[in-house]
Design an enzyme around this catalytic site. Structure first.
Site: not given
Ligand code: PGA
Length: 250
Positions: A10, A12, A93, A95, A164, A170, A209
């Site tokens: 992803n 983003k 997601h 976010e 997640e 992150g 992560s």
């Molecule tokens: P990350 O993000 O691997 O940077 O923690 C995962 C995601 O938001 O899909």
């Protein structure tokens, strides 16, 4: 049941034309691991160029609008993603749920629209730190999944769930392996209730992560069928070892 692993990146809001080299390196490197399904969910602006450069490699979007077209400035429909050559999309997601106030009902509608347009779907769920600390993560995420799930897509391969934890995205933090196992088992049970036996083919990815250093341990959990990877999907050097770990786990 052997579901096989799916590792989806992803990106983003990262990626300009110059970053297509990284997409190419990831696509070429992934070809060595035929047993693993690999996809990159790119910013909409890069999708068509990536598809043209790498025919046959799965490129996806990160969101879709629930309607096919209309007065929704700035939004992208599932048909538009298909038109660019995307074969899948992320929906729900955390976010998007936070930044754009997307409810479970909205996520369900997006998933249904994407599936109806021929896109495969990676549907995200996950708890906040507060919910985890309160001890309610499993019931809260189960309820989120139940309310976000679209009608049976007819083919289990067309839908994947990504668990997640919001606090793990992150941050470099990951839940304990026991907590990952407990959540994935609960979500597998929820899928069985919703879809019956055919639902057992739906893959449940872990996200938050995931890195080369922890991927093997996470993929060893019985109900973990792959990963949704953010930061570590931006370069081949970080992403390909995760794909290799998925291949080694099956
Ligand atoms: P990350 O993000 O691997 O940077 O923690 C995962 C995601 O938001 O899909």
């Amino acid at each position: 049941m052997t579901r096989g692993k799916l590792v989806a990146g992803n990106w983003k809001m990262h990626g300009l034309a110059g970053d297509l080299d990284a997409v190419q390196a990831i696509a070429e490197g992934s070809a060595a691991h035929r047993g693993v399904d690999v996809a990159l969910c790119l910013p909409a602006t890069l999708i068509e160029r990536a598809v043209r450069a790498l025919p046959g490699f799965a490129i996806g979007g990160q969101d879709v609008h629930a309607e096919a077209k209309g007065a929704h400035t700035g939004d992208i429909s599932a048909a538009m993603l298909r038109d660019c050559g995307a074969t899948l999309t992320i929906v729900g997601h955390s976010e998007r749920r936070a930044d754009h106030h997307e409810s479970d009902v909205a996520v369900r509608a997006k998933a249904a629209a994407a599936l109806g347009s021929g896109l495969d779907v990676v549907l995200c769920v996950g708890e906040s730190r507060e919910v985890r600390e309160r001890g309610d993560a499993v019931p809260v995420v189960r309820a989120q999944l139940a309310a976000s799930l679209p009608d049976w897509p007819g083919d289990a391969r067309r839908l994947a769930i990504a668990y997640e934890p919001i606090w793990a995205i992150g941050t470099g933090l990951v839940p304990s392996i026991e907590d990952v196992a407990a959540m994935h088992a609960a979500l597998r049970d929820e899928l069985a209730g919703a879809y019956g036996e055919p639902g057992q083919g739906v893959r449940i990815l872990y996200g938050g992560s995931v890195k080369a250093s922890n991927a093997a341990e996470i993929f060893a959990v019985g109900d973990v069928d792959g990963a949704l990877v953010g930061g570590a999907s931006l370069t081949a050097a970080d992403f390909l070892p995760i794909v290799a770990a998925a291949a080694a786990a099956d």
